[in-house]
Design a protein around this motif. Structure first.
Motif, PDB file in Angstrom:
ATOM      1  N   LEU A 241       0.838  -1.195   0.000  1.00  0.00           N
ATOM      2  CA  LEU A 241       0.000   0.000   0.000  1.00  0.00           C
ATOM      3  C   LEU A 241       0.872   1.243   0.000  1.00  0.00           C
ATOM      4  O   LEU A 241       2.050   1.191   0.374  1.00  0.00           O
ATOM      5  N   ASN A 242       0.275   2.350  -0.383  1.00  0.00           N
ATOM      6  CA  ASN A 242       0.901   3.646  -0.151  1.00  0.00           C
ATOM      7  C   ASN A 242       0.609   4.041   1.293  1.00  0.00           C
ATOM      8  O   ASN A 242      -0.525   4.376   1.639  1.00  0.00           O
ATOM      9  N   GLN A 243       1.634   3.953   2.125  1.00  0.00           N
ATOM     10  CA  GLN A 243       1.469   4.144   3.567  1.00  0.00           C
ATOM     11  C   GLN A 243       1.877   5.559   3.970  1.00  0.00           C
ATOM     12  O   GLN A 243       2.809   6.140   3.419  1.00  0.00           O
ATOM     13  N   TRP A 244       1.160   6.098   4.957  1.00  0.00           N
ATOM     14  CA  TRP A 244       1.445   7.408   5.520  1.00  0.00           C
ATOM     15  C   TRP A 244       1.536   7.286   7.031  1.00  0.00           C
ATOM     16  O   TRP A 244       0.941   6.394   7.628  1.00  0.00           O
ATOM     17  N   LYS A 245       2.280   8.182   7.648  1.00  0.00           N
ATOM     18  CA  LYS A 245       2.404   8.159   9.107  1.00  0.00           C
ATOM     19  C   LYS A 245       1.041   8.343   9.753  1.00  0.00           C
ATOM     20  O   LYS A 245       0.701   7.690  10.754  1.00  0.00           O
ATOM     21  N   HIS A 246       0.242   9.241   9.201  1.00  0.00           N
ATOM     22  CA  HIS A 246      -1.136   9.437   9.631  1.00  0.00           C
ATOM     23  C   HIS A 246      -2.015   9.338   8.401  1.00  0.00           C
ATOM     24  O   HIS A 246      -1.558   9.540   7.269  1.00  0.00           O
ATOM     25  N   PHE A 247      -3.284   9.029   8.613  1.00  0.00           N
ATOM     26  CA  PHE A 247      -4.191   8.915   7.465  1.00  0.00           C
ATOM     27  C   PHE A 247      -4.108  10.180   6.604  1.00  0.00           C
ATOM     28  O   PHE A 247      -4.220  11.305   7.096  1.00  0.00           O
ATOM     29  N   THR A 248      -3.907   9.964   5.306  1.00  0.00           N
ATOM     30  CA  THR A 248      -3.802  11.074   4.361  1.00  0.00           C
ATOM     31  C   THR A 248      -4.739  10.831   3.192  1.00  0.00           C
ATOM     32  O   THR A 248      -4.585   9.857   2.457  1.00  0.00           O
ATOM     33  N   ASN A 249      -5.703  11.719   3.058  1.00  0.00           N
ATOM     34  CA  ASN A 249      -6.680  11.632   1.980  1.00  0.00           C
ATOM     35  C   ASN A 249      -6.069  12.178   0.683  1.00  0.00           C
ATOM     36  O   ASN A 249      -5.262  13.097   0.718  1.00  0.00           O
ATOM     37  N   THR A 250      -6.443  11.594  -0.452  1.00  0.00           N
ATOM     38  CA  THR A 250      -6.053  12.204  -1.717  1.00  0.00           C
ATOM     39  C   THR A 250      -6.630  13.616  -1.798  1.00  0.00           C
ATOM     40  O   THR A 250      -7.699  13.884  -1.239  1.00  0.00           O
ATOM     41  N   ILE A 251      -5.945  14.502  -2.479  1.00  0.00           N
ATOM     42  CA  ILE A 251      -6.451  15.874  -2.613  1.00  0.00           C
ATOM     43  C   ILE A 251      -7.372  16.021  -3.822  1.00  0.00           C
ATOM     44  O   ILE A 251      -7.860  17.115  -4.104  1.00  0.00           O
ATOM     45  N   HIS A 252      -7.614  14.903  -4.529  1.00  0.00           N
ATOM     46  CA  HIS A 252      -8.532  14.913  -5.672  1.00  0.00           C
ATOM     47  C   HIS A 252      -8.146  15.987  -6.691  1.00  0.00           C
ATOM     48  O   HIS A 252      -8.990  16.727  -7.184  1.00  0.00           O
ATOM     49  N   LYS A 253      -6.867  16.059  -7.004  1.00  0.00           N
ATOM     50  CA  LYS A 253      -6.391  17.023  -7.994  1.00  0.00           C
ATOM     51  C   LYS A 253      -5.669  16.283  -9.120  1.00  0.00           C
ATOM     52  O   LYS A 253      -4.437  16.230  -9.180  1.00  0.00           O
ATOM     53  N   THR A 254      -6.461  15.716 -10.027  1.00  0.00           N
ATOM     54  CA  THR A 254      -5.899  15.008 -11.173  1.00  0.00           C
ATOM     55  C   THR A 254      -4.955  15.892 -11.982  1.00  0.00           C
ATOM     56  O   THR A 254      -3.973  15.413 -12.565  1.00  0.00           O
ATOM     57  N   THR A 255      -5.240  17.182 -12.012  1.00  0.00           N
ATOM     58  CA  THR A 255      -4.415  18.102 -12.800  1.00  0.00           C
ATOM     59  C   THR A 255      -2.964  18.111 -12.341  1.00  0.00           C
ATOM     60  O   THR A 255      -2.060  18.429 -13.126  1.00  0.00           O
ATOM     61  N   SER A 256      -2.720  17.749 -11.086  1.00  0.00           N
ATOM     62  CA  SER A 256      -1.341  17.756 -10.578  1.00  0.00           C
ATOM     63  C   SER A 256      -0.461  16.736 -11.302  1.00  0.00           C
ATOM     64  O   SER A 256       0.764  16.849 -11.282  1.00  0.00           O
ATOM     65  N   LEU A 257      -1.083  15.750 -11.961  1.00  0.00           N
ATOM     66  CA  LEU A 257      -0.316  14.696 -12.621  1.00  0.00           C
ATOM     67  C   LEU A 257       0.239  15.125 -13.976  1.00  0.00           C
ATOM     68  O   LEU A 257       1.096  14.445 -14.542  1.00  0.00           O
ATOM     69  N   PHE A 258      -0.274  16.253 -14.515  1.00  0.00           N
ATOM     70  CA  PHE A 258       0.309  16.749 -15.771  1.00  0.00           C
ATOM     71  C   PHE A 258       0.661  18.235 -15.698  1.00  0.00           C
ATOM     72  O   PHE A 258       1.156  18.800 -16.665  1.00  0.00           O
ATOM     73  N   ASP A 259       0.420  18.852 -14.572  1.00  0.00           N
ATOM     74  CA  ASP A 259       0.756  20.257 -14.379  1.00  0.00           C
ATOM     75  C   ASP A 259       2.274  20.405 -14.272  1.00  0.00           C
ATOM     76  O   ASP A 259       2.894  19.889 -13.334  1.00  0.00           O
ATOM     77  N   THR A 260       2.899  21.104 -15.223  1.00  0.00           N
ATOM     78  CA  THR A 260       4.359  21.264 -15.201  1.00  0.00           C
ATOM     79  C   THR A 260       4.815  22.151 -14.053  1.00  0.00           C
ATOM     80  O   THR A 260       6.002  22.184 -13.722  1.00  0.00           O
ATOM     81  N   ASN A 261       3.864  22.855 -13.428  1.00  0.00           N
ATOM     82  CA  ASN A 261       4.198  23.729 -12.301  1.00  0.00           C
ATOM     83  C   ASN A 261       3.814  23.115 -10.957  1.00  0.00           C
ATOM     84  O   ASN A 261       3.959  23.755  -9.915  1.00  0.00           O
ATOM     85  N   ALA A 262       3.318  21.885 -10.974  1.00  0.00           N
ATOM     86  CA  ALA A 262       2.816  21.272  -9.742  1.00  0.00           C
ATOM     87  C   ALA A 262       3.955  20.922  -8.794  1.00  0.00           C
ATOM     88  O   ALA A 262       5.047  20.514  -9.217  1.00  0.00           O
ATOM     89  N   SER A 263       3.677  21.045  -7.507  1.00  0.00           N
ATOM     90  CA  SER A 263       4.647  20.632  -6.497  1.00  0.00           C
ATOM     91  C   SER A 263       4.643  19.114  -6.363  1.00  0.00           C
ATOM     92  O   SER A 263       3.625  18.453  -6.606  1.00  0.00           O
ATOM     93  N   VAL A 264       5.774  18.549  -5.983  1.00  0.00           N
ATOM     94  CA  VAL A 264       5.852  17.115  -5.716  1.00  0.00           C
ATOM     95  C   VAL A 264       4.904  16.761  -4.576  1.00  0.00           C
ATOM     96  O   VAL A 264       4.267  15.700  -4.580  1.00  0.00           O
TER      97      VAL A 264
END
Length: 604
Positions: A241-264
């Motif tokens: 699984l993709n594990q996190w120290k605390h529960f982390t919800n997706t931010i529901h921002k599909t645009t981040s996957l092709f946004d050349t200015n998106a933060s990691v």
């Protein structure tokens, strides 16, 4: 003394086939400290690799599947100071022409249903001992008891309506304590949920559809499973699984996957965040996970004889792994069509996710996904016919939606819809306005792409998403013995459709059955004219086929159309058959269009 049953609990896939394109088969063996055993196989099988994980209850064995013949083979497990044990494993004979199976395309009309809310044919399985949540028809968000046999019993209704392809929300086991009816938090992806029926029932559904010349599409979830999944409750490894120290919800921002200015940071949280707390996010970077998902999808296609796949939450996957998953399936079934849920409202952004997109190419990405969901068109239709607008909206946004078709490498690979199981009910959005439904359904059935109907749309079903998802997923009237009225039956039958339901149903049936045999609308070119004063005109045309002219008048008044403007589309035709009103129209000079009316005209 430990028995075989207490040592070895699962083998997945439970069987496979000879003659498959997949050359390496990864078997998962699960049992008490199974990794402490040495494994050998019978003649005819060749083990390429044995992989252990940090959890000793798992053993992953990779076989050379390139030249396996059909038959039953065996695996022997040996451990010092313990008795050996042997298990059988079957490679079935593959059905003829399985690899070259045909699939759906833009000639089809999809019908999306939720099995728990469609029809209850077998009340004895409404609740079962081994699964937590029991039937509770009084709970809008609980299980209501619909099942696979209920779908089978009503296939003739769907065929008569003009449906060609059935898409059911997931049928695999969902052993969650609440909200399990929707199927998207699966807890065993090799077993049908016992409250819906059995694998035999699912295979029979496929068989009965094919007998009627219809198709079956599986709803497949690659991004997440349910937190009660047997494998998640005893993880093979932490990075399953993709594990996190605390529960982390997706931010529901599909645009981040092709946004050349998106933060990691944003990209990671969208891609690796959990969909909800009860749906852990699968780590598809782990090759064991990816192979598991590839083989599971192929297993269902082959076992049930499926005709296509709809992929849930496609843009939440690790996108490079999603490409590998698609390529593996397409290598096995070159003609199989696949639709991905891409919930984006901008045409350029949506186009990025379609196979061979020039926009994707500019970002060095090719999704390999043939078809995507046309949310821009959905949004335009829901907005145009929103009943709380002070006045009727113009059709400009509809026109502008098709202006953007140049973004798509294949506009015919767009699934268009008025509503689905996650959106507002269209007939609620438009206030139960039959004229609005007629116009909107005419659009999705005559423009490019693949039309999809949501169960109950055809009888004017309503429900308000603002009250929760359960309110847009009501029981289909007549699907339960307790119902006082049966919308599966014509109005002439006892308890059949009422006047309101029949007004929607009769129009839907006429339109869909006309569309079923019209190649021009299935595959034709698209020519449209700028919408003016609530009127929108477009044509579909193919060489040596009849042209189809569609006129939408969303005005509250009659309109007189000067036809000279549309000479390019009319192509010399002076008359036409209007298929909705069964009248022959004179198209020589002008045409009178009734208020709030669609026309579909086969030019003669």
């Amino acid at each position: 003394m430990k028995t075989l049953k207490t040592i070895l609990k699962r083998v997945e896939p439970p069987h496979w086939w000879a003659g498959m394109g997949l050359k390496k088969l990864q078997l998962l063996f699960y049992g008490n400290n199974i990794s402490e055993y040495n494994i050998t196989c019978s003649s005819g099988l060749k083990i390429l690799q044995v992989s252990q994980t940090e959890n000793s209850n798992y053993l992953f064995v990779t076989l050379d599947a390139s030249e396996i013949e059909g038959g039953t083979y065996s695996f022997t497990f040996q451990k010092e100071n313990f008795p050996d044990f042997t298990i059988p494993y079957e490679f079935k004979e593959r059905s003829g022409n399985s690899a070259n199976r045909t699939s759906f395309d833009s000639s089809d009309v999809f019908y999306l249903l939720m099995p728990d809310r469609f029809a209850n044919a077998n009340p004895r399985i409404n609740s079962v001992k081994q699964l937590i949540e029991k039937v509770n028809p009084n709970d809008l968000h609980g299980r209501h008891g619909g099942d696979i046999q209920g779908i089978i019993n009503n296939l003739d209704y769907l065929k008569d309506l003009g449906i060609t392809t059935l898409w059911s929300t997931p049928l695999c086991e969902n052993n969650s304590s609440t909200g399990s009816y929707h199927g998207y938090a699966q807890t065993d992806v090799y077993n049908i949920d016992a409250r819906l029926g059995s694998l035999a029932d699912y295979k029979n559904l496929s068989k009965e559809l094919h007998k009627r010349g219809m198709k079956l599409v599986i709803d497949y979830v690659t991004n997440h499973w349910g937190s009660e999944h047997w494998l998640i409750k005893d993880l093979p490894c932490k990075d399953w699984l993709n594990q996190w120290k605390h529960f982390t919800n997706t931010i529901h921002k599909t645009t981040s996957l092709f946004d050349t200015n998106a933060s990691v940071f944003d990209k990671d949280q969208h891609e690796k965040g959990w969909f909800v707390s009860t749906m852990p996010d699968l780590n598809q970077r782990n090759p064991l996970v990816l192979n598991y998902l590839i083989q599971n999808a192929i297993w269902w296609i082959e076992e049930v004889n499926l005709d296509g796949i709809r992929v849930d939450t496609f843009t939440y996957n690790y996108k490079e792994a999603a490409v590998k998953w698609l390529e593996a399936i397409q290598n096995e079934y070159p003609n199989l069509n696949i639709i991905g849920e891409v919930w984006l409202h901008n045409s350029a952004q949506l186009a990025y996710w379609q196979k061979d997109s020039k926009i994707g190419e500019m970002a060095s990405y090719n999704s390999q996904l043939p078809c995507v969901t046309d949310f821009p068109l959905h949004n335009a239709l829901q907005d145009i016919f929103y009943s709380k607008h002070r006045k009727l909206k113009d059709l400009e946004s509809l026109y502008e939606t098709f202006v953007n078709d140049f973004f798509y490498p294949n506009p015919q690979g767009l699934m268009r819809f008025l509503e689905n199981h996650d959106t507002q009910r269209f007939n609620t959005q438009c206030g139960g306005d039959l004229d609005a439904y007629k116009i909107a359904l005419t659009v999705i059935c005559t423009v490019r792409g693949i039309p999809q109907l949501y169960y109950g749309s055809e009888i004017g079903m309503q429900g308000d998403k603002n009250n929760g998802d359960g309110d847009i997923r009501h029981e289909f009237p007549g699907g339960w013995a307790k119902h006082k009225q049966n919308a599966f039956l014509p109005p002439t039958a006892n308890k059949g459709r009422n006047v309101y339901q029949e007004s929607f149903h009769a129009f839907t049936k006429k339109l869909l059955n006309w569309r079923k045999d019209n190649r021009t609308v299935h595959y034709g070119n698209f020519l449209h004219f700028v919408s003016v004063d609530h009127v929108y005109v477009y044509f579909r045309y193919l060489d040596e086929e009849k042209r189809v002219m569609v006129i939408i008048n969303n005005s509250k008044t009659k309109k007189i159309l000067a036809l000279k403007k549309f000479a390019e589309g009319l192509n010399g035709s002076k008359t036409g058959n209007e298929i909705l009103s069964d009248q022959v129209l004179d198209l020589s000079t002008e045409l009178s269009m009734p208020a709030r009316t669609p026309y579909i005209i086969e030019l003669t």
